[in-house]
Design an enzyme around this catalytic site. Structure first.
Site, PDB file in Angstrom:
ATOM      1  N   LEU A  73       2.204  -2.080 -29.186  1.00  0.00           N
ATOM      2  CA  LEU A  73       2.422  -1.698 -27.793  1.00  0.00           C
ATOM      3  C   LEU A  73       2.162  -0.206 -27.629  1.00  0.00           C
ATOM      4  O   LEU A  73       1.543   0.234 -26.663  1.00  0.00           O
ATOM      5  CB  LEU A  73       3.831  -2.060 -27.345  1.00  0.00           C
ATOM      6  CG  LEU A  73       4.271  -3.511 -27.558  1.00  0.00           C
ATOM      7  CD1 LEU A  73       5.673  -3.720 -27.027  1.00  0.00           C
ATOM      8  CD2 LEU A  73       3.285  -4.472 -26.893  1.00  0.00           C
ATOM      9  N   ASP A  74       2.648   0.578 -28.576  1.00  0.00           N
ATOM     10  CA  ASP A  74       2.410   2.019 -28.554  1.00  0.00           C
ATOM     11  C   ASP A  74       0.935   2.341 -28.683  1.00  0.00           C
ATOM     12  O   ASP A  74       0.348   3.030 -27.843  1.00  0.00           O
ATOM     13  CB  ASP A  74       3.168   2.689 -29.710  1.00  0.00           C
ATOM     14  CG  ASP A  74       4.508   3.259 -29.284  1.00  0.00           C
ATOM     15  OD1 ASP A  74       4.661   3.614 -28.101  1.00  0.00           O
ATOM     16  OD2 ASP A  74       5.401   3.369 -30.141  1.00  0.00           O
ATOM     17  N   HIS A  75       0.324   1.874 -29.742  1.00  0.00           N
ATOM     18  CA  HIS A  75      -1.068   2.225 -30.002  1.00  0.00           C
ATOM     19  C   HIS A  75      -1.991   1.649 -28.932  1.00  0.00           C
ATOM     20  O   HIS A  75      -2.885   2.342 -28.427  1.00  0.00           O
ATOM     21  CB  HIS A  75      -1.480   1.750 -31.393  1.00  0.00           C
ATOM     22  CG  HIS A  75      -0.889   2.564 -32.500  1.00  0.00           C
ATOM     23  ND1 HIS A  75      -1.487   3.698 -32.999  1.00  0.00           N
ATOM     24  CD2 HIS A  75       0.263   2.415 -33.201  1.00  0.00           C
ATOM     25  CE1 HIS A  75      -0.740   4.218 -33.959  1.00  0.00           C
ATOM     26  NE2 HIS A  75       0.330   3.451 -34.103  1.00  0.00           N
ATOM     27  N   ASP A 131       8.591   1.369 -28.473  1.00  0.00           N
ATOM     28  CA  ASP A 131       7.880   0.135 -28.806  1.00  0.00           C
ATOM     29  C   ASP A 131       8.807  -0.926 -29.407  1.00  0.00           C
ATOM     30  O   ASP A 131       8.827  -2.078 -28.974  1.00  0.00           O
ATOM     31  CB  ASP A 131       6.743   0.485 -29.772  1.00  0.00           C
ATOM     32  CG  ASP A 131       5.900  -0.712 -30.201  1.00  0.00           C
ATOM     33  OD1 ASP A 131       6.483  -1.707 -30.689  1.00  0.00           O
ATOM     34  OD2 ASP A 131       4.670  -0.648 -30.096  1.00  0.00           O
ATOM     35  N   GLY A 166      -1.632   3.519 -25.758  1.00  0.00           N
ATOM     36  CA  GLY A 166      -2.220   4.844 -25.909  1.00  0.00           C
ATOM     37  C   GLY A 166      -3.718   4.839 -25.666  1.00  0.00           C
ATOM     38  O   GLY A 166      -4.251   5.697 -24.944  1.00  0.00           O
TER      39      GLY A 166
END
Length: 467
Positions: free
Chosen positions: A358-360, A331, A363
């Site tokens: 971006l990660d969360h 991220d 996901g």
């Protein structure tokens, strides 16, 4: 088109379902120059709606349960790694060599949380295992692009700071912009999946849309584990499998290991054991760089040949295409390459999003794509592959989210309230790792599960077999 309408459309959802979504607005949550709150809200909203839709189908409900997206719950969950306490101890988010560095002509950001990435970074710079000042001096003498190329060639991770305009002109930026946010493809002509009926929520028993489904989790921090953590919340039997020689960062595992079991397996030496797991799996989620798992027969097509009807969910940093299609990434690095760091700060002094959004966000979108694929399979049949990339989510944040507020989904409360802390959305539990304080899941739909049924256990402590 509103943000949630756009995301739901990318997932192939029926637009009529969107009337079931309402939002609790809380001003001051996930504040940044870019519309992070709107992105987070949309990602969680479509995930909850996909869960409610699948739950309604399996429980025989006449109507999809109502979905409620609370900005406070979303903001808390999007920084779950910051709220985690293990026996009162706060985890260390980034290692000393994971940071911004000045170069001769700008900035570069490195990622060296894993020991092997740190070693490769130092090798690329010709430095022994040593002190931060040595790295600082070495980077200050080189251009940012030179550092980026040298470190990636050595198998490490370093990305030069780019402006949004520079990323748009880059070949990888153009390749990402040409792709949909969610790539969806049918893999085979397997018959319609017969999902066992589940009981509607009553007598305090939650509605679990993914109950009885088996998910092979081949992902690492953070986006992939967030997706599989969410599927575990919804009732799936999630088994995370890692190579024994590459341990996960313990604190990262503690944050994203809720609801799952964790096993180690050497795919080269224990191929038969993996095939036994695959033979009974309904979903396989992968989060390694594109092509890295192909030599083990783990491409989407190869998996579908051995397990017809499987749903394969693939996550990458940059996308499985373009000149960076085979590169590793995280991220923080995607923020730097795509112009987000320059937009949140400036080219002279880069900044960062208020969360690893971006990660969360990716996901929750990945979990939503799996849930929608399962719903489609239940009446259309066919194995499915869904693909998302952190860079694709970044593209949406920079150029799509928050640009059309007309006709937004309904909101609870006139003008919203103020986000005044994470307290209402934190919980505590005892575990084999110690006493945990953690962020609860932001997914909320009528009758849905309020929390995970099990805390994380030690990494790799479970047997590589299904429950």
């Amino acid at each position: 088109m509103t943000d949630i309408e756009m995301a739901w459309s990318e997932l192939g959802g029926d637009p009529a379902r969107l009337s079931r979504v309402s939002t609790v607005v809380r001003e001051g949550s996930l504040q940044g120059r870019l519309p992070v709150r709107e992105l987070a809200r949309a990602c969680v909203g479509v995930c909850a709606l996909a869960a409610a839709e699948l739950g309604a189908r399996r429980a025989g409900l006449a109507e999809v349960p109502a979905v409620r997206v609370d900005d406070g719950a979303v903001a808390t969950a999007f920084v779950s790694e910051r709220h985690l306490l293990i026996d009162g101890r706060a985890p260390v988010a980034f290692a000393p060599l994971s940071r911004f560095w000045r170069t001769a002509d700008g900035w570069v950001r490195t990622h060296a949380n894993y020991p092997h990435h740190r070693q490769r970074l130092l090798a690329a710079l010709g430095l022994p295992e040593g002190l931060v000042p040595s790295v600082e001096s070495a980077l200050a003498e080189r251009s940012a692009l030179e550092v980026e190329e040298a470190v990636y060639t050595a198998g490490g991770l370093a990305v030069a700071l780019r402006t949004p305009e520079e990323w748009a002109a880059h070949a990888q930026g153009a390749a990402v912009a040409a792709r949909p946010l969610v790539e969806r493809e049918r893999l085979d002509s397997a018959p319609a999946r017969v999902l066992a009926p589940i009981a509607p929520a009553d007598d305090g028993t939650p509605l679990l849309p993914a109950a009885g489904l088996r998910v092979l989790d081949l992902t690492r921090v953070i986006a992939g584990p967030v997706a599989t953590r969410t599927l575990a919340l919804l009732g799936a039997d999630v088994l995370r499998v890692d190579a024994p020689q590459v341990p996960e960062i313990p604190d990262a595992h503690a944050d994203t290991g809720f609801g799952k079991r964790s096993a180690t397996l050497d795919l080269a030496a224990d191929g038969r054991a993996f095939e036994e797991l695959l033979a009974a799996a309904d979903v396989v989620v992968t989060g390694y760089r594109p092509g890295a798992l192909d030599r083990f027969g783990l491409s989407a097509r190869a998996l579908a040949e051995r397990r017809p009807g499987v749903v394969v969910a693939q996550l990458s940093a940059w996308g499985a295409y373009g000149p960076w299609g085979g590169r590793r990434g995280f991220d923080s690095l995607v923020q730097v390459a795509t112009g987000i760091a320059a937009a949140e700060g400036s080219p002279e002094q880069p900044g960062a999003l208020p969360a690893q959004a971006l990660d969360h966000g990716t996901g929750y979108l990945l979990a939503a794509a799996v849930l929608r694929a399962l719903t489609e399979q239940s009446h259309e049949g066919g194995g499915r592959v869904v693909r998302l990339a952190l860079a694709g989510t970044a593209q949406w944040l920079m150029n799509g989210v928050g640009h059309d507020r007309a006709g937004e989904t309904s909101y609870d409360g006139a003008g919203g309230t103020v986000y005044d802390g994470a307290g209402p959305w934190l919980a505590e539990a005892d575990s084999a790792l110690g006493r945990l304080r953690y962020a609860r899941s932001p997914l909320s739909f009528a009758g849905g599960p309020p929390d995970w049924t099990r805390p994380p256990g030690p990494w790799g402590a479970d047997a590589p077999r299904w429950s």
